[in-house]
Scaffold this motif. Structure first.
Motif, mmCIF file in Angstrom:
data_model
loop_
_atom_site.group_PDB
_atom_site.id
_atom_site.type_symbol
_atom_site.label_atom_id
_atom_site.label_comp_id
_atom_site.label_asym_id
_atom_site.label_seq_id
_atom_site.Cartn_x
_atom_site.Cartn_y
_atom_site.Cartn_z
ATOM 1 N N ASP A 1 -1.398 -9.083 17.165
ATOM 2 C CA ASP A 1 -1.558 -7.751 16.982
ATOM 3 C C ASP A 1 -2.974 -7.718 15.741
ATOM 4 O O ASP A 1 -4.096 -7.279 16.339
ATOM 5 C CB ASP A 1 -0.620 -6.886 16.123
ATOM 6 C CG ASP A 1 1.026 -6.878 17.254
ATOM 7 O OD1 ASP A 1 0.252 -6.909 18.405
ATOM 8 O OD2 ASP A 1 2.821 -6.962 17.115
ATOM 9 N N VAL B 1 -6.755 0.265 20.239
ATOM 10 C CA VAL B 1 -5.925 -0.768 19.817
ATOM 11 C C VAL B 1 -4.502 -0.212 19.219
ATOM 12 O O VAL B 1 -3.555 -0.323 19.110
ATOM 13 C CB VAL B 1 -6.724 -1.633 18.680
ATOM 14 C CG1 VAL B 1 -6.965 -2.902 19.714
ATOM 15 C CG2 VAL B 1 -7.170 -1.547 17.521
ATOM 16 N N ALA C 1 -11.323 -5.933 17.602
ATOM 17 C CA ALA C 1 -11.369 -4.375 18.306
ATOM 18 C C ALA C 1 -12.604 -3.415 16.820
ATOM 19 O O ALA C 1 -13.659 -2.981 17.130
ATOM 20 C CB ALA C 1 -11.030 -2.885 18.063
ATOM 21 N N ALA D 1 -5.977 -8.475 16.923
ATOM 22 C CA ALA D 1 -6.335 -7.619 18.348
ATOM 23 C C ALA D 1 -6.918 -7.165 17.871
ATOM 24 O O ALA D 1 -8.379 -6.240 17.649
ATOM 25 C CB ALA D 1 -5.524 -6.987 19.685
ATOM 26 N N THR D 2 -6.209 -6.531 16.733
ATOM 27 C CA THR D 2 -7.206 -5.259 15.275
ATOM 28 C C THR D 2 -8.118 -5.416 15.209
ATOM 29 O O THR D 2 -9.673 -4.720 14.885
ATOM 30 C CB THR D 2 -6.356 -4.587 14.260
ATOM 31 O OG1 THR D 2 -4.926 -4.373 15.383
ATOM 32 C CG2 THR D 2 -6.691 -3.414 13.700
#
Length: 427
Positions: free
Chosen positions: A369, A335, A376, A372-373
């Motif tokens: 954001d 990411v 991951a 998404a992190t």
């Protein structure tokens, strides 16, 4: 308190306890024990950046050029006491209170750094909606094995300083218990506008976890390294594993110059971390198998300079398949944008509730954001069947339990006091 070699450790432990307890008596005791012997510089509102999250230039640097974050932290969860949308008079009072902090302390790790942020629940008080340029969903569980409390205060005030007594004094002034702050008259408090519903405290920096090992979840058989900056024993926040502040700043609309903030609390399972795994396994799970196999990480990882060295790591999926192990930092590579993460971490350790924990605080242009992190980090595509739906060799997930999650908007400084969704009501 003795004058022997342990005096420094004893004083640091006392200062930590004072900050965690809070209140006038804790402040007085902290000052009496030498917590106020530093000459803390006063500040100027005109010297403050418009970006509340612009801390980087105000922080110290280590020998490699990495920023050194403030030692002590305090987060105040606040509820607005009025009904419906805030009034102009309340807005002006909040601005006077926050401006007092600006005048009393320099914008520096040696003074006071802060952000004032607002939740989705706060903005529901208005008929208007936030603009499309602001991504601020309500918090939610982000993995199948999570069941966190979803925080919904109206506001979150985040304070940081190298001096615990600065945080205690600022809190006392904001709650109407002090008339002067570092020699500056208190123009107004938050009393009658905001009530404090919860305090969260903590620390970060070399030796601070070792000073705070008297907490549940820390094994007495495996004490934390004396020079570790975080409970899990390794350094974080390398210069090249943090994005520039510009990357996390909202670019358009009425809140341009602001950012979003995620704040979650995680209880740490350090007994498992230190008693189940040896150092090589911990390096592999925190960084990557390559680092473990080649003794890349010395001590806490200061030898890595400004980069965790993930250019040597295999892609996460390949590592999981070939090595049966994928490291936490290894997963974060997926990411990155232009080689850097997309969230700016300013987290810290804690003994809130008597248990070793981590307050994970991040700033990003959009909450998406952060999501998404986190996805991951969870690495669901790397997981196999287990009681919590994850591999035991999938980074560091099994050593932490997410207890709270909250999302916030950090407006630019000119809109920090009870903003409207359209950004036209700043004091």
């Amino acid at each position: 308190m003795s004058d022997g070699p342990n005096r420094g450790i004893e004083r640091r432990a006392f200062v930590k306890s004072a900050l965690a307890i809070g209140g006038a008596s804790a402040l007085a005791a902290c000052l009496d024990r030498g917590g106020g012997d530093a000459d803390v510089p006063t500040g100027s509102p005109d010297a403050r950046p418009e970006r509340q999250h612009a801390w980087t230039d105000a922080l110290a640097r280590d020998d490699h050029g990495n920023v050194v974050e403030p030692t002590h932290r305090l987060m105040l969860l606040l509820d607005y006491e009025g009904e419906g949308a805030p009034t102009d008079s309340d807005r002006q009072q909040v601005e006077r209170a926050l401006s007092t902090l600006d005048r009393a302390y320099a914008w520096s790790h040696d003074g006071l750094l802060s952000t004032m942020a607002y939740s989705p629940a706060y903005f529901e008080r208005f008929d208007a909606s936030l603009p499309a340029s602001v991504d601020l969903p309500a918090p939610e569980a982000l993995a199948s094995f999570e069941d966190p409390t979803l925080d919904a205060p109206d506001a979150l005030l985040y304070l940081a300083s190298d001096h615990a007594h600065v945080l205690l004094a600022a809190e006392q002034a904001l709650t109407g218990e002090e008339d002067a702050l570092n020699g500056v008259d208190v123009a107004a408090s938050l009393r009658g506008v905001f009530s404090v519903t919860e305090r969260r405290t903590g620390f970060k920096g070399d030796g601070t976890p070792a000073d705070n090992q008297d907490a549940d979840g820390v094994p007495t058989s495996h004490p934390v390294s004396e020079d570790a900056p975080l409970y899990m024993g390794f350094k974080s926040g390398y210069e090249k594993t943090q994005p520039p502040e510009e990357r996390v700043t909202i670019q358009d609309g009425p809140f341009a110059g602001g950012t979003t903030q995620h704040a979650s609390y995680m209880r740490l399972n350090l007994q498992q971390w230190y008693e189940q795994d040896d150092r090589r396994q911990r390096v592999g799970k925190m960084f990557c198998p390559y680092h473990a196999e080649n003794d890349v990480v010395e001590g806490t990882g200061d030898n890595l300079g400004t980069d965790a060295g993930m250019d040597k790591a295999k892609p996460a999926g390949q590592a999981a398949e070939e090595d049966g192990l994928v490291g936490h930092n290894q997963k974060m590579v997926d990411v990155r944008e232009d080689g850097r993460p997309i969230i700016l971490r300013r987290d810290f350790d804690s003994t809130d509730g008597g248990h070793a924990g981590l307050h994970f605080v991040s700033f990003q242009r959009a909450i998406d954001d952060f999501v998404a992190t986190r996805e991951a980090m969870t690495g669901a595509d790397l997981a196999t069947d287990s009681p919590v739906g994850q591999r035991t060799n999938n980074g560091i997930l099994q050593y932490m339990d997410v207890a709270n999650r909250g999302n916030y908007l950090v407006p630019p400084r000119s809109e920090r006091s009870l903003p409207t969704p359209t950004g036209d009501g700043g004091a």
